[in-house]
Design an enzyme around this catalytic site. Structure first.
Site, mmCIF file in Angstrom:
data_model
loop_
_atom_site.group_PDB
_atom_site.id
_atom_site.type_symbol
_atom_site.label_atom_id
_atom_site.label_comp_id
_atom_site.label_asym_id
_atom_site.label_seq_id
_atom_site.Cartn_x
_atom_site.Cartn_y
_atom_site.Cartn_z
ATOM 1 N N THR A 1 0.817 -1.211 0.000
ATOM 2 C CA THR A 1 0.000 0.000 0.000
ATOM 3 C C THR A 1 0.853 1.264 0.000
ATOM 4 O O THR A 1 1.997 1.263 0.478
ATOM 5 C CB THR A 1 -0.889 -0.012 1.269
ATOM 6 O OG1 THR A 1 -1.503 1.262 1.422
ATOM 7 C CG2 THR A 1 -0.076 -0.277 2.535
ATOM 8 N N ASP A 2 0.255 2.374 -0.454
ATOM 9 C CA ASP A 2 0.950 3.669 -0.384
ATOM 10 C C ASP A 2 1.029 4.185 1.062
ATOM 11 O O ASP A 2 1.800 5.097 1.358
ATOM 12 C CB ASP A 2 0.270 4.710 -1.286
ATOM 13 C CG ASP A 2 -1.183 5.008 -0.927
ATOM 14 O OD1 ASP A 2 -1.730 4.353 -0.012
ATOM 15 O OD2 ASP A 2 -1.780 5.909 -1.565
ATOM 16 N N GLU A 3 0.234 3.579 1.962
ATOM 17 C CA GLU A 3 0.218 4.083 3.348
ATOM 18 C C GLU A 3 1.549 3.870 4.068
ATOM 19 O O GLU A 3 1.797 4.496 5.091
ATOM 20 C CB GLU A 3 -0.916 3.431 4.145
ATOM 21 C CG GLU A 3 -2.273 3.740 3.548
ATOM 22 C CD GLU A 3 -3.439 3.609 4.519
ATOM 23 O OE1 GLU A 3 -3.205 3.463 5.731
ATOM 24 O OE2 GLU A 3 -4.581 3.671 4.039
ATOM 25 N N LYS B 1 2.165 -3.353 7.287
ATOM 26 C CA LYS B 1 2.457 -3.525 5.856
ATOM 27 C C LYS B 1 3.907 -3.088 5.560
ATOM 28 O O LYS B 1 4.608 -3.730 4.783
ATOM 29 C CB LYS B 1 1.475 -2.724 5.000
ATOM 30 C CG LYS B 1 0.047 -3.236 5.009
ATOM 31 C CD LYS B 1 -0.131 -4.617 4.403
ATOM 32 C CE LYS B 1 0.092 -4.673 2.917
ATOM 33 N NZ LYS B 1 -0.294 -6.014 2.368
ATOM 34 N N TYR C 1 -1.992 -0.647 10.989
ATOM 35 C CA TYR C 1 -2.109 -1.305 9.676
ATOM 36 C C TYR C 1 -0.899 -0.978 8.803
ATOM 37 O O TYR C 1 -0.224 -1.879 8.284
ATOM 38 C CB TYR C 1 -3.405 -0.877 8.968
ATOM 39 C CG TYR C 1 -3.385 -1.149 7.473
ATOM 40 C CD1 TYR C 1 -3.411 -2.450 6.983
ATOM 41 C CD2 TYR C 1 -3.308 -0.100 6.545
ATOM 42 C CE1 TYR C 1 -3.365 -2.713 5.613
ATOM 43 C CE2 TYR C 1 -3.267 -0.352 5.179
ATOM 44 C CZ TYR C 1 -3.288 -1.658 4.711
ATOM 45 O OH TYR C 1 -3.239 -1.904 3.360
HETATM 46 P P1 NAD Z 1 -9.652 -7.251 1.949
HETATM 47 O O1 NAD Z 1 -9.671 -6.993 3.412
HETATM 48 O O2 NAD Z 1 -10.856 -6.939 1.142
HETATM 49 O O3 NAD Z 1 -9.310 -8.787 1.677
HETATM 50 C C1 NAD Z 1 -8.311 -9.485 2.374
HETATM 51 C C2 NAD Z 1 -8.475 -10.973 2.092
HETATM 52 O O4 NAD Z 1 -7.434 -11.665 2.781
HETATM 53 C C3 NAD Z 1 -9.793 -11.556 2.580
HETATM 54 O O5 NAD Z 1 -10.367 -12.396 1.603
HETATM 55 C C4 NAD Z 1 -9.412 -12.341 3.822
HETATM 56 O O6 NAD Z 1 -10.252 -13.459 4.071
HETATM 57 C C5 NAD Z 1 -7.987 -12.776 3.466
HETATM 58 N N1 NAD Z 1 -7.158 -13.066 4.647
HETATM 59 C C6 NAD Z 1 -7.000 -12.278 5.748
HETATM 60 N N2 NAD Z 1 -6.188 -12.885 6.637
HETATM 61 C C7 NAD Z 1 -5.804 -14.052 6.064
HETATM 62 C C8 NAD Z 1 -4.949 -15.114 6.476
HETATM 63 N N3 NAD Z 1 -4.337 -15.103 7.669
HETATM 64 N N4 NAD Z 1 -4.765 -16.168 5.635
HETATM 65 C C9 NAD Z 1 -5.393 -16.202 4.434
HETATM 66 N N5 NAD Z 1 -6.233 -15.254 4.007
HETATM 67 C C10 NAD Z 1 -6.425 -14.182 4.802
HETATM 68 O O7 NAD Z 1 -8.373 -6.491 1.403
HETATM 69 P P2 NAD Z 1 -8.179 -5.716 0.024
HETATM 70 O O8 NAD Z 1 -8.702 -4.346 0.159
HETATM 71 O O9 NAD Z 1 -8.636 -6.587 -1.073
HETATM 72 O O10 NAD Z 1 -6.582 -5.613 0.007
HETATM 73 C C11 NAD Z 1 -5.795 -6.683 -0.533
HETATM 74 C C12 NAD Z 1 -4.320 -6.328 -0.404
HETATM 75 O O11 NAD Z 1 -4.047 -5.118 -1.100
HETATM 76 C C13 NAD Z 1 -3.881 -6.093 1.043
HETATM 77 O O12 NAD Z 1 -2.590 -6.650 1.192
HETATM 78 C C14 NAD Z 1 -3.833 -4.584 1.189
HETATM 79 O O13 NAD Z 1 -2.859 -4.208 2.123
HETATM 80 C C15 NAD Z 1 -3.444 -4.170 -0.216
HETATM 81 N N6 NAD Z 1 -3.941 -2.842 -0.659
HETATM 82 C C16 NAD Z 1 -5.253 -2.482 -0.514
HETATM 83 C C17 NAD Z 1 -5.698 -1.255 -1.005
HETATM 84 C C18 NAD Z 1 -7.152 -0.833 -0.907
HETATM 85 O O14 NAD Z 1 -7.488 0.304 -1.254
HETATM 86 N N7 NAD Z 1 -8.069 -1.682 -0.487
HETATM 87 C C19 NAD Z 1 -4.798 -0.379 -1.601
HETATM 88 C C20 NAD Z 1 -3.451 -0.768 -1.706
HETATM 89 C C21 NAD Z 1 -3.042 -1.999 -1.260
HETATM 90 O O1 DAU Z 2 -4.191 4.024 0.578
HETATM 91 C C1 DAU Z 2 -4.413 2.639 0.436
HETATM 92 C C2 DAU Z 2 -5.267 2.134 1.578
HETATM 93 O O2 DAU Z 2 -6.600 2.567 1.322
HETATM 94 C C3 DAU Z 2 -5.220 0.619 1.724
HETATM 95 O O3 DAU Z 2 -3.916 0.226 2.038
HETATM 96 C C4 DAU Z 2 -6.196 0.153 2.811
HETATM 97 O O4 DAU Z 2 -6.213 -1.251 2.873
HETATM 98 C C5 DAU Z 2 -7.583 0.653 2.444
HETATM 99 O O5 DAU Z 2 -8.506 0.291 3.453
HETATM 100 C C6 DAU Z 2 -7.570 2.167 2.261
HETATM 101 O O6 DAU Z 2 -7.307 2.817 3.522
HETATM 102 P P1 DAU Z 2 -8.096 4.148 3.968
HETATM 103 O O7 DAU Z 2 -8.025 4.270 5.425
HETATM 104 O O8 DAU Z 2 -7.642 5.312 3.147
HETATM 105 O O9 DAU Z 2 -9.589 3.747 3.461
HETATM 106 P P2 DAU Z 2 -11.021 3.991 4.126
HETATM 107 O O10 DAU Z 2 -12.033 3.666 3.083
HETATM 108 O O11 DAU Z 2 -11.139 3.314 5.447
HETATM 109 O O12 DAU Z 2 -11.030 5.552 4.359
HETATM 110 C C7 DAU Z 2 -10.870 6.467 3.277
HETATM 111 C C8 DAU Z 2 -10.876 7.861 3.857
HETATM 112 O O13 DAU Z 2 -12.197 8.152 4.336
HETATM 113 C C9 DAU Z 2 -9.963 8.029 5.059
HETATM 114 O O14 DAU Z 2 -9.406 9.332 5.041
HETATM 115 C C10 DAU Z 2 -10.895 7.875 6.266
HETATM 116 C C11 DAU Z 2 -12.202 8.421 5.744
HETATM 117 N N1 DAU Z 2 -13.427 7.787 6.288
HETATM 118 C C12 DAU Z 2 -13.509 6.433 6.289
HETATM 119 C C13 DAU Z 2 -14.637 5.808 6.756
HETATM 120 C C14 DAU Z 2 -14.734 4.304 6.794
HETATM 121 C C15 DAU Z 2 -14.481 8.573 6.696
HETATM 122 O O15 DAU Z 2 -14.415 9.814 6.660
HETATM 123 N N2 DAU Z 2 -15.614 7.956 7.160
HETATM 124 C C16 DAU Z 2 -15.728 6.603 7.229
HETATM 125 O O16 DAU Z 2 -16.777 6.075 7.687
#
Ligand code: NAD
Ligand code: DAU
Length: 357
Positions: A136-138, A166, A162
């Site tokens: 992630t970019d975080e 990562k 989190y």
């Molecule tokens: P998600 O939470 O939707 O899905 C995670 C999946 O991993 C689920 O299916 C869960 O069952 C599985 N999982 C969790 N723990 C596990 C374990 N111990 N063994 C096997 N499976 C397990 O997550 P996502 O949003 O799809 O993110 C996927 C990946 O991409 C993550 O590594 C996250 O850090 C990264 N990422 C997410 C975002 C975003 O915006 N969502 C952005 C950048 C990177």
């Molecule tokens: O930047 C990549 C990341 O983006 C991934 O690595 C994470 O897995 C993914 O969950 C996401 O993280 P964020 O914290 O940015 O996503 P989230 O949707 O939880 O929140 C987006 C923004 O909105 C953040 O600034 C928090 C805010 N927020 C979130 C929720 C859930 C609100 O204002 N209200 C809310 O109820």
């Protein structure tokens, strides 16, 4: 191109399921989906491809060394795409333990099993093997008060449990490449959105709460900035990197769609006015549901990605703008109420609002 065996961890999650659907629909590769099915894993997100003979599901925890060893031996993968993780920042604040366990120790376990498997491969298969870690970019921290963009050389400065977990896993992956020569690649991506997104994250939460006439929780002043990328663009980038990326390299992936949270929420409300004009009883405007709530602890103000490396070196560009992608996303949630209903019948009842109001 010769068919490959790709082992995807976390393939029942939001991004993992998009990767699996893309691999099955658009390539001739075989997919082994390894997922523990936590609250965030949902096999219904794979219904469009799960009957395909090139798809296999294994319900396994990535922390389980014996089971991961068995999977490598049985399936003989060519590529590992590692997406399994605990992914929600708010949950990591409530309880960091699972994040340390899965994101750090789970990644370590997967690397060790991969190293053992790779070391003993025949030369041709060994040369082609790759371990792609999806991050992630975080990990880069907060860009508050600057116009900077995150590049692949930006120093790590994670803010939340989190992002720290990562960041830790990224460092471990790099060490396994440098020390043991395991062929690894890392990608760091910005915020994804799109179909099958679990409704505790901002965009799906706002869509579903609005349709139910519930408050739309905006943390703090809603002026935090995220760089949004449509999930199918991310899935295409990930498969490209897994197959064509250079071993030992990192690629940043992002959409150059920087938006303040409040603007994202307003855009969704405006789209719903058009696409779902029959509002719940007593609601005149979806925007009236916007509710400013207590801010997230340690909340990063701004993220923004410089994706020029993957664009120049691998020729990837996103196909969706934020405007096209968010329109498709809202329409998808309107058309897929069954998926949403099943998700909400389960463990998650949009409880974040209760905690933060
Ligand atoms: P998600 O939470 O939707 O899905 C995670 C999946 O991993 C689920 O299916 C869960 O069952 C599985 N999982 C969790 N723990 C596990 C374990 N111990 N063994 C096997 N499976 C397990 O997550 P996502 O949003 O799809 O993110 C996927 C990946 O991409 C993550 O590594 C996250 O850090 C990264 N990422 C997410 C975002 C975003 O915006 N969502 C952005 C950048 C990177
Ligand atoms: O930047 C990549 C990341 O983006 C991934 O690595 C994470 O897995 C993914 O969950 C996401 O993280 P964020 O914290 O940015 O996503 P989230 O949707 O939880 O929140 C987006 C923004 O909105 C953040 O600034 C928090 C805010 N927020 C979130 C929720 C859930 C609100 O204002 N209200 C809310 O109820």
């Amino acid at each position: 191109m010769k068919s490959k065996k790709i082992l995807v961890t976390g393939g029942a999650g939001f991004i993992g399921s998009a990767v699996v659907r893309h691999l099955i629909n658009d390539t001739n590769d075989q997919v082994i989906n390894v997922d523990k099915l936590t609250y965030a894993g949902n096999l219904e997100s794979l219904t469009p491809v799960s009957d395909n003979p090139r798809y296999t599901f294994e319900e396994v925890d990535i922390c389980d060394a014996k089971e991961i060893k068995r999977l490598f031996k049985q399936h003989q993968p060519d590529i590992i795409m590692h997406l399994a993780a605990e992914s929600h920042v708010d949950r990591s604040i409530d309880g960091p333990g699972d994040f340390i366990q899965t994101n750090i120790l789970g990644t370590y376990n997967l690397l060790e099993q991969a190293r053992d498997y790779w070391t003993n491969l025949q030369p041709e298969k060994k040369t082609g093997f790759r371990f792609h870690h999806i991050s992630t970019d975080e990990v880069y921290g907060d860009l508050e008060g600057t116009d900077d963009l995150f590049t692949e050389t930006t120093p790590y400065a994670p803010s939340s449990p989190y992002s720290a977990s990562k960041a830790s896993s990224d460092h471990i992956v790099r060490a396994w490449n440098r020390t043991f020569k395991l062929p690894t690649i890392i990608t760091n991506c910005s915020n994804n959105y799109g179909p099958y997104h679990f409704p505790e994250k901002l965009i799906p939460l706002v869509i579903l709460n609005a349709l139910a006439g519930k408050p739309l929780p905006v943390y703090g002043k809603g002026n935090q900035i995220r760089d949004w990328l449509y999930v199918e663009d991310h899935a295409r980038a990930l498969v490209l990197v897994a197959i064509c990326g250079k071993i030992g390299e990192t690629y940043n992936i992002g959409g150059r769609n920087e938006k303040q949270n409040i603007d994202v929420v307003n855009t969704i409300c405006e789209l719903l006015e058009e696409l779902a004009p029959n509002k719940p009883k007593g609601i005149n405007n979806y925007k009236d549901l916007i509710t400013f709530v207590m801010d997230r602890a340690g909340h990063d103000m701004r993220y923004a990605i410089d994706a020029s490396k993957i664009q120049k070196e691998l020729g990837w560009t996103p196909q969706e703008t934020f405007e096209s992608g968010i329109g498709k996303t809202v329409q998808w949630y309107l058309d897929n109420q069954e998926w949403c209903k099943h998700i909400q019948d389960g463990s998650y009842q949009r409880e974040r609002l209760v905690n933060y109001s």
